[in-house]
Design a protein around this motif. Structure first.
Motif, PDB file in Angstrom:
ATOM      1  N   GLU A  24      17.879  -1.279   8.533  1.00 26.50           N
ATOM      2  CA  GLU A  24      18.300  -0.066   7.830  1.00 26.50           C
ATOM      3  C   GLU A  24      17.135   0.719   7.238  1.00 26.50           C
ATOM      4  N   PRO A  25      16.132   0.077   6.599  1.00 23.74           N
ATOM      5  CA  PRO A  25      15.004   0.870   6.087  1.00 23.74           C
ATOM      6  C   PRO A  25      14.303   1.683   7.178  1.00 23.74           C
ATOM      7  N   TRP A  85      10.977  -1.373   1.710  1.00 30.08           N
ATOM      8  CA  TRP A  85      10.366  -1.515   3.038  1.00 30.08           C
ATOM      9  C   TRP A  85       9.829  -2.949   3.153  1.00 30.08           C
ATOM     10  N   GLU A  86      10.749  -3.883   3.375  1.00 34.36           N
ATOM     11  CA  GLU A  86      10.402  -5.296   3.226  1.00 34.36           C
ATOM     12  C   GLU A  86      11.253  -6.144   4.171  1.00 34.36           C
ATOM     13  N   SER A 114       8.052 -12.942   2.396  1.00 39.59           N
ATOM     14  CA  SER A 114       8.163 -11.497   2.619  1.00 39.59           C
ATOM     15  C   SER A 114       7.017 -10.990   3.480  1.00 39.59           C
ATOM     16  N   HIS A 115       7.325  -9.950   4.236  1.00 37.86           N
ATOM     17  CA  HIS A 115       6.291  -9.140   4.872  1.00 37.86           C
ATOM     18  C   HIS A 115       6.610  -7.676   4.611  1.00 37.86           C
ATOM     19  N   TYR A 116       5.566  -6.918   4.369  1.00 37.60           N
ATOM     20  CA  TYR A 116       5.675  -5.475   4.203  1.00 37.60           C
ATOM     21  C   TYR A 116       4.945  -4.844   5.383  1.00 37.60           C
ATOM     22  N   PRO A 117       5.688  -4.533   6.453  1.00 37.05           N
ATOM     23  CA  PRO A 117       5.036  -4.043   7.676  1.00 37.05           C
ATOM     24  C   PRO A 117       4.406  -2.669   7.464  1.00 37.05           C
ATOM     25  N   THR A 142       9.553   2.982  -0.896  1.00 38.35           N
ATOM     26  CA  THR A 142       8.784   1.987  -1.646  1.00 38.35           C
ATOM     27  C   THR A 142       8.685   0.704  -0.835  1.00 38.35           C
ATOM     28  N   GLY A 143       7.633  -0.081  -1.098  1.00 39.92           N
ATOM     29  CA  GLY A 143       7.561  -1.414  -0.504  1.00 39.92           C
ATOM     30  C   GLY A 143       8.577  -2.310  -1.193  1.00 39.92           C
ATOM     31  N   LEU A 144       8.462  -2.398  -2.524  1.00 37.27           N
ATOM     32  CA  LEU A 144       9.426  -3.112  -3.363  1.00 37.27           C
ATOM     33  C   LEU A 144       9.495  -2.369  -4.685  1.00 37.27           C
TER      34      LEU A 144
END
Length: 312
Positions: free
Chosen positions: A69-70, A95-96, A166-169, A178-180
């Motif tokens: 979804e993000p 975005w995680e 977690s990964h933040y691509p 936002t990432g988180l």
């Protein structure tokens, strides 16, 4: 400003070294809610294996994130922008890519080394969490093991110990997502093995967002809401967030040593007048699940037991 870096091995050193280290831990808890530990006793070879299996896990999951979804939401925003429409950043999505493991959950079986490596790593982290909490006990003037006893309901329940991988691509438009999102952590003591190359984690200190600088082999420690309550506000849970990166994939492995859901949390053991309510941790988590990204003070208020009215 730089997040404190503490040589944890000096806790076992000469009296002066130990006293200095204890003061550094107190400062990290009181002034930041965040600090980094080096020479913490977890073998660096194990940390390298953790890094490897978690990165391989993400490679297996990557296609799923690209259909998430993000990603779809961001693509729709970019398309709208290209059509000349006004778009606003998304403020209710991260975005995680994440998954959780704990003793009662199903763990990934691929890569094959994941389960063995993470069991070994989590066992080491449990020990480190115990030592960190004992240092907090001492700095707060509590009996040794007081925080762990509070988390276990005086030994009647098993504290919760979970790990979030977690990964933040890479994010093509970090200005739109936002990432988180900024938040404080609900639980007790959080031990983070963050990416040692890619930054993005920030902590709010004195009204200013400050990088939690990547540091090879370090374990980042931060205090959650329950440590704030148990310390009667002497230690504060810190607001933190993750920024998305345009050209980098950030890895993050956060482990949470939290009270059992049945444990009663209160600031009764710390002198100074009780500034926080007494409540059952599971009740707090019910509130937190709905208000994670909002101010923490109303969460404490929401679990406060109503005062009984005087008898007629």
């Amino acid at each position: 400003m730089v997040v404190p870096v503490i040589d944890f091995s000096k806790l076992d050193g000469a009296a002066a070294e130990r006293a200095e280290t204890m003061a550094q831990i107190a400062n990290g808890c009181e002034e930041w809610g965040f600090f980094q530990l080096v020479n913490h006793g977890i073998p660096l070879e194990l940390l390298e294996r953790v890094k490897k299996v978690c990165s391989e896990c993400y490679r297996i999951r990557e296609a799923g994130f690209k259909a998430s979804e993000p990603v779809r939401t961001l693509e729709a925003l970019v398309e709208a922008e290209q059509r000349g429409e006004a778009v606003a950043p998304v403020d209710d999505m991260d975005w995680e890519d994440i998954f959780y493991i704990h003793d009662g959950s199903q763990w990934p079986s691929n890569p094959p080394e994941f389960k063995e490596t993470m069991r070994e790593y989590r066992a080491e982290l449990r020990k480190l969490a115990g030592r960190v909490m004992e240092a907090m006990d001492e700095n707060l003037g509590l009996e040794k093991g007081a925080i762990q006893r509070a988390f276990s309901g005086d030994g009647r329940h098993e504290p919760f110990f979970g790990t979030k991988v977690s990964h933040y691509p890479p994010c093509p438009r970090p200005d739109l997502v936002t990432g988180l999102r900024a938040h404080t952590d609900a639980g007790g003591v959080i031990l983070l093995y963050q990416d040692d190359q890619v930054g993005g984690l920030e902590v709010l200190k004195d009204g200013q967002w400050t990088d939690v600088q990547p540091l090879a082999g370090a374990i980042v420690v931060n205090t959650g809401d329950q440590i704030e309550v148990l310390s009667n506000g002497r230690y504060r849970s810190a607001w933190h967030r993750v920024l998305p990166m345009r050209d980098a994939n950030r890895r993050s492995i956060a482990s949470f040593y939290n009270p059992a859901n049945e444990a009663t949390i209160s600031p009764a053991a710390v002198a100074g007048g009780e500034a926080y309510p007494k409540y059952v941790f599971g009740d707090y988590m019910d509130v937190y699940a709905k208000q994670k990204f909002q101010a923490k003070e109303p969460r404490f208020e929401a679990v406060k037991a109503p005062k009984s009215s005087p008898a007629a």
